[in-house]
Design a protein around this motif. Structure first.
Motif, short mmCIF file in Angstrom:
data_model
loop_
_atom_site.label_atom_id
_atom_site.label_comp_id
_atom_site.label_asym_id
_atom_site.label_seq_id
_atom_site.Cartn_x
_atom_site.Cartn_y
_atom_site.Cartn_z
N UNK A 382 -102.11 -104.13 48.17
CA UNK A 382 -102.10 -103.59 46.80
C UNK A 382 -100.85 -102.76 46.55
N UNK A 383 -100.36 -102.05 47.58
CA UNK A 383 -99.13 -101.27 47.41
C UNK A 383 -97.93 -102.18 47.20
N UNK A 384 -97.89 -103.30 47.89
CA UNK A 384 -96.77 -104.24 47.73
C UNK A 384 -96.79 -104.87 46.35
N UNK A 385 -97.97 -105.16 45.83
CA UNK A 385 -98.06 -105.71 44.48
C UNK A 385 -97.57 -104.69 43.45
N UNK A 386 -97.97 -103.44 43.62
CA UNK A 386 -97.51 -102.39 42.71
C UNK A 386 -96.00 -102.28 42.74
N UNK A 387 -95.40 -102.34 43.92
CA UNK A 387 -93.94 -102.25 44.04
C UNK A 387 -93.27 -103.45 43.40
N UNK A 388 -93.84 -104.65 43.58
CA UNK A 388 -93.26 -105.87 43.00
C UNK A 388 -93.29 -105.81 41.47
N UNK A 389 -94.43 -105.40 40.93
CA UNK A 389 -94.57 -105.31 39.48
C UNK A 389 -93.61 -104.25 38.92
N UNK A 390 -93.52 -103.10 39.56
CA UNK A 390 -92.63 -102.04 39.09
C UNK A 390 -91.18 -102.48 39.13
N UNK A 391 -90.79 -103.23 40.15
CA UNK A 391 -89.41 -103.71 40.25
C UNK A 391 -89.09 -104.68 39.11
N UNK A 392 -90.03 -105.56 38.78
CA UNK A 392 -89.81 -106.49 37.66
C UNK A 392 -89.69 -105.74 36.33
N UNK A 393 -90.55 -104.73 36.14
CA UNK A 393 -90.48 -103.95 34.91
C UNK A 393 -89.14 -103.23 34.79
#
Length: 467
Positions: A382-393
């Motif tokens: 879940x932490x990796x998904x949060x980081x991936x989404x934040x990087x795209x934003x």
């Protein structure tokens, strides 16, 4: 009589507001206060040039109005007047100032903000606009207490904004229509603030939406019309909408947010493609839009469309391409309109990523809501998904370097995160961007359809409370 009053009560204590907003207590001679009907009579029948011999309830108010009425630097300015009706004495002040408004012969715009306690019933006077006023904005909740009467010179009023008027909007619009006061009007802002939750009380009388077709003959020069979030029982039906679009031949800016009777907006888009080839701005909320209907509008209006706000709408995946192909697009707000995106949408060759790189730096406003499709075989915490989404934003925002407003909200889905993470997919639609849009300036306030110059502003605060 005044001399007798002065002998019996030589002074009176007044509480006013200083320029910094702090309460100011001052003791003035009674003959200089005239906080009675006498003051209203004096002002109503005295030329503004004689006001220097009178001392009104609020000296700051008098000085500001006199300056506006007489000379520079207030010529061709916007006068912003705040009135407060909390008791009988303050209502007299309001009457005095309203009587002075016809003397503002050099002002071009007038903003009236009237507030007060609902328990206090105030009979407000007629509003007589000087011939120089071209723009009128009225805010507040006090006008519903008594029937509102407005006297305006014909062929002068170019702009009217009553979106912050809490009640009796219809009565005001009907009054202006009956006076033929909208013949020269180019921009009408008649909508309401977006409500959350939507009001449940039943409306009494007609609504702004029901009066909209009458604008065809009442406002023949109309260029911009804001009906967004108007409260109505049935909404704007297809026949009335089509009549409005075909009848107002100069209409180029439209806000129809949350007023349509039917969610399917394709029939209206067909009329726009046929009758409104000069469409510049369009705002919608919560509607169903097909790719074919959007393609036809974007083809016909490709060189004119500049501002689009499609909040919480259902767009087919193929509808994104015609939107991003508009060459002169300056503002694009898709908040709550969920775009289904591959996890690599920012890579070279992808439609949205390429558009952001090429057009992002020149955009004035970009708002996106999307769902990233992650590969099912890819195991991510879940932490990796949060980081991936934040990087795209962050990467999306980095392209919009000059935008006044850039908001990107994404979430991700795959076999593990079926409902969406870190934001539930439905949360993107129901509460896009934390409902920040509820606090934003209205669509027309951001695009300014017919405003070409910024007027100097003079603020007159007539909020005087008599102790």
């Amino acid at each position: 009589k005044l001399k007798t009053l002065a002998r019996l009560c030589p002074s009176i204590t007044m509480q006013t507001k200083a320029l910094d907003g702090q309460p100011l207590i001052q003791t003035l001679p009674l003959v200089g206060c005239l906080g009675t009907e006498l003051w209203v009579r004096f002002v109503s029948f005295s030329p503004v040039t004689m006001w220097t011999s009178l001392v009104p309830v609020s000296r700051l108010m008098k000085d500001a109005v006199v300056q506006v009425a007489k000379a520079e630097p207030f010529a061709a300015s916007e006068v912003d007047i705040s009135l407060q009706c909390f008791n009988g004495d303050s209502v007299l002040t309001v009457h005095a100032l309203m009587a002075a408004l016809p003397h503002l012969t050099t002002a071009r715009a007038l903003r009236l903000n009237i507030e007060g306690a609902r328990s206090h019933v105030a009979e407000l006077p007629q509003l007589r606009l000087p011939a120089s006023i071209e723009r009128l904005t009225i805010h507040g909740e006090r006008w519903y207490i008594a029937p509102f009467k407005i006297i305006v010179r014909r062929h002068q009023l170019l702009f009217l904004d009553i979106t912050e008027l809490k009640a009796n909007q219809c009565q005001m619009l009907q009054s202006l229509i009956s006076l033929d006061a909208l013949e020269a009007t180019r921009e009408l802002r008649l909508g309401s603030p977006p409500s959350n939750p939507w009001p449940t009380e039943k409306l009494s009388g007609a609504s702004i939406v029901e009066l909209a077709p009458s604008l065809i003959s009442a406002a023949p020069n109309l260029v911009a019309l804001d009906l967004g979030y108007c409260h109505s029982e049935g909404g704007l039906d297809f026949p009335d909408c089509m009549a409005l679009l075909r009848g107002c031949r100069n209409l180029a800016h439209l806000d129809l947010s949350m007023i349509m009777k039917w969610r399917d907006f394709d029939p209206v888009l067909a009329i726009i493609a046929d009758a409104r080839p000069q469409l510049v701005s369009l705002a919608l909320h919560g509607l169903q839009i097909s790719a074919d209907a959007l393609v036809s509008v974007c083809d016909v209006c490709s060189n004119s469309i500049t501002n689009l706000q499609l909040r919480s709408c259902n767009l087919e995946p193929a509808a994104l391409a015609p939107l991003l192909a508009l060459p002169n697009l300056h503002r694009l707000d898709l908040g709550g309109t969920i775009l289904v995106l591959p996890h690599s949408f920012l890579e070279e060759g992808r439609l949205l990523g390429r558009w952001l790189k090429e057009h992002g730096p020149s955009m004035g406003e970009v708002v996106l809501s999307g769902v990233l499709q992650l590969p099912d075989h890819q195991s991510l915490t879940s932490e990796e998904v949060v980081s991936l989404v934040a990087a795209c934003e962050d990467r999306c925002r980095s392209y919009c370097t000059r935008a006044e407003r850039c908001e990107v909200e994404l979430t991700a889905v795959n076999a593990t995160y079926r409902m969406g993470w870190p934001i539930p997919v439905m949360g993107l639609r129901v509460e896009p961007h934390g409902k920040n849009w509820l606090r934003l300036p209205r669509f027309f306030a951001r695009i300014q359809p017919t405003s070409t110059v910024t007027l100097s502003r003079v603020v007159v605060d007539a909020g005087t409370l008599v102790a």
